[in-house]
Enzyme design. Structure first.
Site, PDB file in Angstrom:
ATOM      1  N   LYS A 174       0.838  -1.204   0.000  1.00 36.06           N
ATOM      2  CA  LYS A 174       0.000   0.000   0.000  1.00 36.06           C
ATOM      3  C   LYS A 174       0.872   1.253   0.000  1.00 36.06           C
ATOM      4  CE  LYS A 174      -1.860   2.587   3.275  1.00 36.06           C
ATOM      5  NZ  LYS A 174      -2.496   2.987   4.516  1.00 36.06           N
ATOM      6  N   ASP A 206      -6.434   1.019   0.830  1.00 32.74           N
ATOM      7  CA  ASP A 206      -6.563   1.376   2.241  1.00 32.74           C
ATOM      8  C   ASP A 206      -7.944   0.946   2.734  1.00 32.74           C
ATOM      9  OD1 ASP A 206      -8.342   3.202   1.199  1.00 32.74           O
ATOM     10  OD2 ASP A 206      -7.466   4.949   2.196  1.00 32.74           O
TER      11      ASP A 206
END
Length: 324
Positions: free
Chosen positions: A188, A206
Site C-alpha cells: 500500500k 486502504d
C-alpha cells in the site's frame, strides 16, 4: 320434450359460466385482492416519516452479473467519480518522495489530517534521510506523539531512513521490489509513493478502498493483495492511481463506513449497497464531509484545484477546528 328442455337449459348455464369466467380474467382489478382493505391496522396507520421516505432509486445488479457487465459498471463508476472529484489527490502533504514515504508510514492507525499537522515540525528538524537516521529517538517520539503508536512509528521512520542511507544512497527507490524491502513499507505504502512521487501506476488499498469496492461488488476478497489484483483486472493500468484517489475521496466524503450518505450519492443508480445509509436527500446532505460539507479537508497545503472547487485547508496542529 322434457329431455330437450333440460338439454337446452344445461347449454345456457354453461354459456353463462363461460361468460363470467371471461369477464373475471379480463378485469385484473376484480381478480386481484384489495391490499388496503385487507391490510392490518399497523400498516394502515404507518407514521408519516415512513410514508414520506423516498422510494429506493437504485436496483441491485443481477446476481449473475457477467464479467463484461461488471467491467462496464466499474468503469462507469470511476468515470462518474472523476466528474465529481476532478481535483482528487493524495491527502498527505509532501514536497518530495522522502517526505511522502515517511508521511505514509506515519498514517497507519490515524488520519492524514493528524499526520499533516505533525510532519511540518518533523521535517523542519530532520529534512533528509541522513538527518532522521541520526536522530535521537526520544526527540522524534515527542514530535510524533499526536499520531498515536509514536514509539513504534519512531522506530519505523528512523529504521526506514537508515535503510535509505545505507542501501540507496539517501534516495527513495522508484521500484516496487525495492520499496517493499524497506522497514515499515508494504505494498500500500509502496504504491502511494510510486503513483504520486514517481508517476508509476498503482492501486492503494486502504480501509476506504476496501470498504467501497466490496460494497460495489467489484470483488468479495478481503485480503488487500487479492483486492488489488481483482480490481486492477477491471481497469487499464494507466487509470490505477487516479482510480485510487477517486475511490478514497468518495469514501471519506460520502460513502462513510457507519452511515453512508446514500441520498447524496452521485453513483446511487450503480450501487448494489444503496439503502445501507441515509436515503433522504436532505438528511444525507448533513452527513457530507470536507469540501462538500463546508469543512476543512485533510491537507494544510492542498492543490490549487482543490481550493478552486471550494475545498478548505486544514488547520495546523493546535488550531481550532470546524467550519470557517
Amino acid at each position: 320434450m322434457k329431455k330437450a328442455a333440460r338439454k337446452t337449459a344445461k347449454k345456457a348455464a354453461q354459456k353463462a359460466t363461460t361468460a363470467v369466467k371471461k369477464n373475471v380474467s379480463a378485469d385484473p382489478v376484480a381478480k386481484a385482492p384489495d391490499p388496503v382493505a385487507k391490510a392490518p391496522d399497523s400498516v394502515a396507520k404507518a407514521p408519516d416519516s415512513v410514508a414520506a421516505k423516498p422510494p429506493k432509486a437504485a436496483a441491485k445488479p443481477p446476481r449473475n452479473e457477467s464479467h463484461t457487465a461488471l467491467v462496464r459498471r466499474a468503469r462507469r463508476i470511476n468515470r462518474e467519480l472523476a466528474e465529481v472529484y476532478p481535483y482528487a489527490h493524495p491527502e498527505l502533504d509532501f514536497e518530495n518522495s522522502f517526505q511522502l514515504i515517511v508521511a505514509t508510514v506515519l498514517s497507519a492507525q490515524t488520519t492524514d489530517l493528524r499526520v499533516n499537522q505533525t510532519t511540518p515540525a518533523l521535517f523542519a528538524k530532520y529534512p533528509t534521510p541522513e538527518d532522521l537516521a541520526a536522530a535521537n529517538p526520544e526527540e522524534v517520539e515527542e514530535i510524533l506523539r499526536p499520531t498515536g503508536f509514536f514509539r513504534a512509528k519512531t522506530k519505523a521512520v528512523i529504521g526506514l531512513s537508515k535503510a535509505l542511507v545505507e542501501e540507496f544512497g539517501g534516495e527513495v527507490p522508484g521500484r516496487l521490489e525495492d520499496l517493499v524491502k524497506l522497514p515499515g513499507v508494504g505494498r500500500k505504502t509502496a504504491f502511494v509513493v510510486l503513483g504520486n512521487a514517481f508517476g508509476r501506476p498503482g492501486i492503494t488499498v486502504d480501509t476506504h478502498f476496501q470498504r467501497l469496492v466490496r460494497r460495489w461488488q467489484w470483488t468479495d476478497e478481503t485480503d488487500p493483495d487479492k483486492i488489488e489484483a481483482a480490481v486492477g483486472a477491471l481497469f487499464p493500468k494507466s487509470e490505477w492511481t487516479m482510480l485510487s484517489h477517486h475511490v478514497i475521496f468518495h469514501g471519506r466524503r460520502i460513502c462513510h463506513a457507519r452511515k453512508p450518505a446514500c441520498g447524496a450519492c452521485p453513483i446511487a443508480p450503480l450501487c448494489p449497497a444503496y439503502g445501507e445509509g441515509e436515503t433522504d436527500p436532505e438528511k444525507a446532505k448533513k452527513l457530507l464531509k470536507y469540501e462538500k460539507g463546508g469543512f476543512p479537508g485533510q491537507r494544510l497545503n492542498p492543490p490549487q484545484a482543490y481550493l478552486d472547487a471550494g475545498g478548505i485547508p486544514a488547520p495546523p496542529l493546535g488550531a481550532p477546528q470546524g467550519t470557517p
